[in-house]
Write a protein that holds these residues in place. Sequence first.
Motif, mmCIF file in Angstrom:
data_model
loop_
_atom_site.group_PDB
_atom_site.id
_atom_site.type_symbol
_atom_site.label_atom_id
_atom_site.label_comp_id
_atom_site.label_asym_id
_atom_site.label_seq_id
_atom_site.Cartn_x
_atom_site.Cartn_y
_atom_site.Cartn_z
ATOM 1 N N SER A 22 0.836 -1.203 0.000
ATOM 2 C CA SER A 22 0.000 0.000 0.000
ATOM 3 C C SER A 22 0.868 1.249 0.000
ATOM 4 C CB SER A 22 -0.914 0.012 1.230
ATOM 5 O OG SER A 22 -2.038 -0.803 1.062
ATOM 6 N N TRP A 23 1.927 1.207 0.783
ATOM 7 C CA TRP A 23 2.860 2.339 0.833
ATOM 8 C C TRP A 23 3.458 2.607 -0.541
ATOM 9 C CZ3 TRP A 23 8.532 1.252 1.347
ATOM 10 C CH2 TRP A 23 9.289 2.422 1.339
ATOM 11 N N LEU A 24 3.880 1.557 -1.234
ATOM 12 C CA LEU A 24 4.474 1.728 -2.561
ATOM 13 C C LEU A 24 3.438 2.229 -3.564
ATOM 14 C CD1 LEU A 24 6.665 -1.502 -2.616
ATOM 15 C CD2 LEU A 24 7.479 0.858 -2.378
ATOM 16 N N ALA A 25 2.214 1.717 -3.483
ATOM 17 C CA ALA A 25 1.158 2.190 -4.385
ATOM 18 C C ALA A 25 0.844 3.655 -4.105
ATOM 19 C CB ALA A 25 -0.088 1.328 -4.221
ATOM 20 N N TRP A 26 0.796 4.025 -2.833
ATOM 21 C CA TRP A 26 0.568 5.420 -2.446
ATOM 22 C C TRP A 26 1.671 6.304 -3.019
ATOM 23 C CZ3 TRP A 26 4.035 7.994 0.895
ATOM 24 C CH2 TRP A 26 3.626 9.266 1.327
ATOM 25 N N HIS A 27 2.907 5.848 -2.914
ATOM 26 C CA HIS A 27 4.042 6.604 -3.454
ATOM 27 C C HIS A 27 3.896 6.800 -4.965
ATOM 28 C CE1 HIS A 27 7.985 6.621 -5.527
ATOM 29 N NE2 HIS A 27 8.332 7.466 -4.592
ATOM 30 N N ASP A 28 3.596 5.703 -5.688
ATOM 31 C CA ASP A 28 3.484 5.786 -7.144
ATOM 32 C C ASP A 28 2.300 6.645 -7.564
ATOM 33 O OD1 ASP A 28 5.622 4.080 -7.096
ATOM 34 O OD2 ASP A 28 4.569 2.355 -7.959
ATOM 35 N N LEU A 29 1.214 6.543 -6.830
ATOM 36 C CA LEU A 29 0.022 7.314 -7.156
ATOM 37 C C LEU A 29 0.300 8.808 -7.051
ATOM 38 C CD1 LEU A 29 -3.055 7.255 -7.776
ATOM 39 C CD2 LEU A 29 -3.432 7.223 -5.303
#
Length: 239
Positions: free
Chosen positions: A20-27
Amino acid sequence: MNGVRSVRPRFYFSLRSPYSWLAWHDLLRDHWDLAEQLDWRPFFEPDSHSSALLAAAGGRFPYTPMSKAKSLYVLQDVKRLAAERGLSFRWPVDRNPIWEVPHLAYLVAARHGRGQDFITAAARARWHEGRNVCDPAVVASWGDELGIDGSELAGAADDPLMRAQGVQALLEIQRDGVFGVPFFTLRHQKFWGVDRLVAFTEAVKRRRESSVAPVPAGAERLGLRKDGSVDDGHAGGCG
């Protein structure tokens, strides 16, 4: 809460999950404009209190603990994915965590219009500083930067009203068929995993494009452009 699917695209996230953290970063890095338009929904493992409330409401939480082999794989995988993004991080150690503490505090922050800022603070604390985000004192420490009373954030898990809202969030997880995070929904379409973020954003874009009303036949002769705006032939648009 009536079972009707959200019209807005949703992003189910967990403050526990490195993916989730990585998806949040990419988003935020690649699709910041979309981030503002999403319905951000928390996904968290309920403690015994929330589990009892959830069962009484006819719900259940769709999650099973990871095996040791999978846990070891996640350690390697997250390190690899973070390196690809140029991110350094500290792997936090969770001891008897109560995930209602940060996730119900997120709902409080969202009510104040600071939901995304709360996630930023939580991500920094957990993944860069290695702090325990299930510690009410840690959550309270974000109050000044968010402009929210720290005790209100820290006490969310002890507030019966916030517990009830948390149960509603858990019921929505079940209704939307969410089984892991990050998870994205666009009406009936579902996308699971950080590697599905691009497909999700493209689906949202296609839906937006298809929702633009077609220009009526002969409209261009009336001065109506293909994008629906009006051009009356004068440089200033008046006359």
